[in-house]
Write an enzyme that holds these catalytic residues in place. Structure first.
Site, short mmCIF file in Angstrom:
data_model
loop_
_atom_site.label_atom_id
_atom_site.label_comp_id
_atom_site.label_asym_id
_atom_site.label_seq_id
_atom_site.Cartn_x
_atom_site.Cartn_y
_atom_site.Cartn_z
N ARG A 1 0.79 -1.23 0.00
CA ARG A 1 0.00 0.00 0.00
C ARG A 1 0.82 1.28 0.00
O ARG A 1 0.30 2.34 -0.31
CB ARG A 1 -0.85 0.02 1.27
CG ARG A 1 -2.26 -0.25 0.98
CD ARG A 1 -3.17 -0.18 2.13
NE ARG A 1 -4.24 -1.10 1.88
CZ ARG A 1 -4.67 -2.01 2.73
NH1 ARG A 1 -4.14 -2.11 3.92
NH2 ARG A 1 -5.67 -2.80 2.40
N PHE B 1 -8.75 1.30 -5.70
CA PHE B 1 -8.14 -0.04 -5.54
C PHE B 1 -7.12 -0.10 -4.40
O PHE B 1 -6.80 0.90 -3.79
CB PHE B 1 -7.63 -0.65 -6.85
CG PHE B 1 -6.56 0.06 -7.62
CD1 PHE B 1 -5.82 1.09 -7.10
CD2 PHE B 1 -6.28 -0.34 -8.93
CE1 PHE B 1 -4.83 1.70 -7.83
CE2 PHE B 1 -5.29 0.27 -9.67
CZ PHE B 1 -4.56 1.29 -9.11
N GLU B 2 -6.69 -1.32 -4.12
CA GLU B 2 -5.81 -1.62 -2.98
C GLU B 2 -6.40 -1.08 -1.67
O GLU B 2 -5.68 -0.57 -0.81
CB GLU B 2 -4.39 -1.09 -3.24
CG GLU B 2 -3.75 -1.85 -4.39
CD GLU B 2 -2.27 -1.57 -4.61
OE1 GLU B 2 -1.62 -1.12 -3.67
OE2 GLU B 2 -1.81 -1.82 -5.72
N GLY B 3 -7.71 -1.21 -1.53
CA GLY B 3 -8.40 -0.71 -0.34
C GLY B 3 -8.98 0.65 -0.63
O GLY B 3 -8.25 1.65 -0.63
N LYS C 1 -1.98 5.59 2.62
CA LYS C 1 -2.77 5.26 1.43
C LYS C 1 -4.03 6.14 1.37
O LYS C 1 -4.35 6.74 0.35
CB LYS C 1 -3.13 3.77 1.51
CG LYS C 1 -3.71 3.03 0.32
CD LYS C 1 -4.80 3.57 -0.47
CE LYS C 1 -5.29 2.87 -1.66
NZ LYS C 1 -6.58 3.35 -2.14
#
Ligand SMILES: Cc1cc2nc3c(=O)[nH]c(=O)nc-3n(C[C@H](O)[C@H](O)[C@H](O)COP(=O)(O)OP(=O)(O)OC[C@H]3O[C@@H](n4cnc5c(N)ncnc54)[C@H](O)[C@@H]3O)c2cc1C
Length: 601
Positions: A296, A427-429, A375
């Site tokens: 992240r 994306f990626e959380g 992030k």
């Protein structure tokens, strides 16, 4: 009964499944670190002062690679052409592979460059301001594709077999998402069944939006490996793309990242040897989540590059474009945007460098909070920064670089960068999931102490005992959250920053009290108060950002950094006060009811 710390008995089946899977995959270590201490109302600034400086030899090693990367990107790649044509030329793949860009963190013994997390983040910064497609290619391969999970969970045999290929330029990818599985892996359908002789799994299912899959030689695939005892168990597998039964169904296309080699991948009775299980059987989601913890950091790092490039374009335009009798940068509305861009770049960079340094100091460092907050904050800042740069550039911001070039104007690519960066908050959380993830971790110490009190599944005696010991703990903890103490500030810190950090301390204590009050008020229903939780998380993230920016500015010591950090502090403290003032006043409930009635629910 589930071993979840949270009482799930009053939840729907789908909610319970999602929550129990998330709970069973959590890193159960007790939280530590500066970010966690902010939620506890006890930030100890001595943990972030002095700001971690990259060791000189590490910096020099990184500089050699970064110089090659910069020269290659500026001389041998054309990001506008990549965007226009939707393809990355073979020569670019070859050039990147030759300089080792596919194996930046892979140890030298496996043929990689063996560079640190800090240098990897610095590379993402360089890429992020240049070309979103190349950033996504290298990041999906290294941050979530084979290298990162294998470095953490891989067996020696897996590392020896796959890492050299990855380092040489063999592209890899990560496949978790399915049609029904976005943020909620409990709905996963892709399944792997162990053969009777125990030598292999048979994998079947379909994965959506797998970045790099069209170019990849191997993927990390998440699949269900249910057993009667663990019906929702998932496992991570290495799956080679040339295996019979692996097929790309279609290439997906998006608003930006036009050259993303992203596709739907179908697995039909694919035989995957048991040696290809990554981590423990049944712990696939843990592999995914742990991989993402470090992975992240790459997205906010790329956003630093994006913000840097945006600021450069915005400053150039604001100081030369004259409207209404003066340069537009002299109009307060535009000046405010320039200040925000500079602040967001500095703050995101501080978050990324600090978190990367934690990883470099200890590969097993618990960076859950710091990475998630970087992030969350960095990708939101990146998107807002690209948006305000487009606004500053006016009509030219909305025009493509090709069109500007055709008209003989400076081909600033903000239109492309804005399209490319929009996905970063998804994306990626996603931002919403990051809020929930951080809130869950922030509440953990309180849940450990007190969740059993409210848990209807537990015996009365256990609940009463928990209430007594929690009561004793909080009788000591709570009064401290009113004591105006600040620890760990250097004596010679800039006066305004010192004042700001004392304010950070007091806002952090207020945050800790508010969290406790909210838990007492809402009990297990707090989990549903997503907007309240998001505000609390945003307050903590602002406080982290102010603190790290101040610490870094103190370390750098130059006038511009100090001025930027002071601005970040003033702006962040104002934001926190606004967020606190919204608690209990914002019409969250009315909004929720309106949305439900609009949906006919
Ligand atoms: C360009 C691109 C590249 C991608 N690359 C990959 C890849 O390489 N590998 C891979 O596995 N996946 C990949 N993905 C998938 C990506 O990670 C998902 O899009 C992301 O996880 C969100 O899932 P979803 O789109 O299904 O949204 P959903 O999960 O359906 O969510 C929709 C919205 O609801 C919100 N939401 C969901 N649950 C909650 C909740 N509990 N509370 C509050 N809000 C909630 C979300 O934040 C979002 O705003 C990619 C996607 C894209 C578009």
């Amino acid at each position: 009964m589930s071993d979840s710390i949270i009482d799930t008995t009053k939840m729907s089946e789908g909610q319970r499944a999602a929550l129990e899977l998330a709970e069973s995959s959590r890193d159960t270590r007790e939280l530590s670190g500066f970010a966690a201490s902010i939620f506890d109302g006890a930030p100890d600034f001595s943990t972030i002062f002095p700001f971690p400086v990259q060791p000189e030899d590490d910096r020099k090693k990184g500089n050699v690679f970064l110089q090659k990367l910069r020269t290659f990107l500026s001389g041998k790649t054309d990001p506008d052409a990549i965007d226009r044509e939707g393809e990355i030329p073979d020569s670019v793949f070859e050039g990147l592979a030759e300089m080792g860009a596919f194996g930046i963190k892979i140890p030298q013994k496996y043929g990689g460059l063996g560079l640190s997390q800090t240098n990897y983040s610095r590379a993402a910064m360089v890429l992020g301001g240049h070309c979103g497609n190349l950033t996504a290619l290298l990041s999906a391969h290294q941050s979530i594709g084979l290298p990162q999970p294998l470095l953490v969970f891989g067996t020696d045999a897996q590392k020896e077999k796959y890492l050299p290929q990855c380092a040489k330029g063999g592209v890899s990818a990560f496949a978790l998402t399915e049609k029904e599985v976005g943020s909620d892996p409990a709905r996963m359908k892709t399944e792997a069944v162990l053969s009777e002789d125990g030598t292999h799994y048979t994998l079947s299912g379909e994965k959506l939006w797998c970045t790099n899959s069209l170019k990849a030689f191997a993927l990390i695939v998440m699949a269900r490996t249910a057993t009667p005892e663990k019906p929702r168990a998932t496992t991570a597998f290495i799956v080679e793309m040339n295996q019979p039964g692996v097929e790309i169904v279609t290439r997906c296309h998006f608003m930006g990242l036009k050259a993303l080699y992203n596709g739907v991948v179908r697995f039909t009775d694919v035989k995957v040897p048991v040696e290809n299980v990554v981590g423990d059987v049944g712990k696939g989601l843990k592999v995914a989540l742990t991989t993402l913890n470090t992975g992240r950091i790459t997205l906010p790092a790329a956003c630093v590059g994006l913000l840097d490039r945006s600021l450069e374009m915005a400053l150039a335009w604001s100081s030369t474009r004259v409207q209404w009798g003066q340069e537009i940068g002299k109009h307060a509305a535009i000046a405010g945007k320039l200040a925000d861009l500079a602040a967001d770049k500095f703050a995101t960079e501080s978050l990324v460098l600090y978190t990367s340094a934690l990883v470099d100091a200890d590969k097993n460092a618990d960076i859950r909070m710091e990475a998630a907050m970087a992030k969350l904050w960095g990708t939101e800042a990146g998107w807002k920064g690209a948006d305000s740069t487009m606004q500053i550039k006016g009509g030219r911001g909305y025009e493509t670089a090709d069109s500007l070039r055709n008209r003989g104007e400076t081909p600033d690519p903000i239109e492309r960068l804005l399209r490319d960066c929009r996905i970063n908050t998804i994306f990626e959380g996603s931002t919403e999931i990051m809020h929930l993830f951080i809130a869950r971790e922030a509440l953990d110490p309180h849940l450990r102490r007190g969740a059993a009190v409210l848990d209807s599944r537990k015996d009365f005696a256990i609940r009463a005992q928990t209430a007594i010991s929690a009561g004793f703990f909080y009788s000591l903890w709570y009064p401290k959250k009113y004591l105006p103490t600040t620890s760990g500030l250097p004596n010679d810190l800039d006066t305004e920053l010192a004042r700001a950090l004392r304010k950070v301390s007091s806002l952090s204590r207020k945050l800790a009290r508010t969290i406790l009050h909210s838990m007492a008020r809402y009990g297990s229903a707090l989990e549903k108060k997503q907007l309240l939780l998001a505000r609390l998380v945003d307050i903590a993230t602002e406080l982290l950002t102010i603190s790290l920016s101040a610490s870094r500015a103190y370390a750098l010591g130059d006038k511009e950094s100090l001025e930027t950090a002071r601005y970040i502090a003033r702006r962040g403290i104002t934001r926190c006060k606004t967020l606190f003032s919204e608690n209990g006043k914002a019409p969250d409930g009315a909004g929720y009811r309106l949305a439900q009635s609009l949906m006919g629910k």
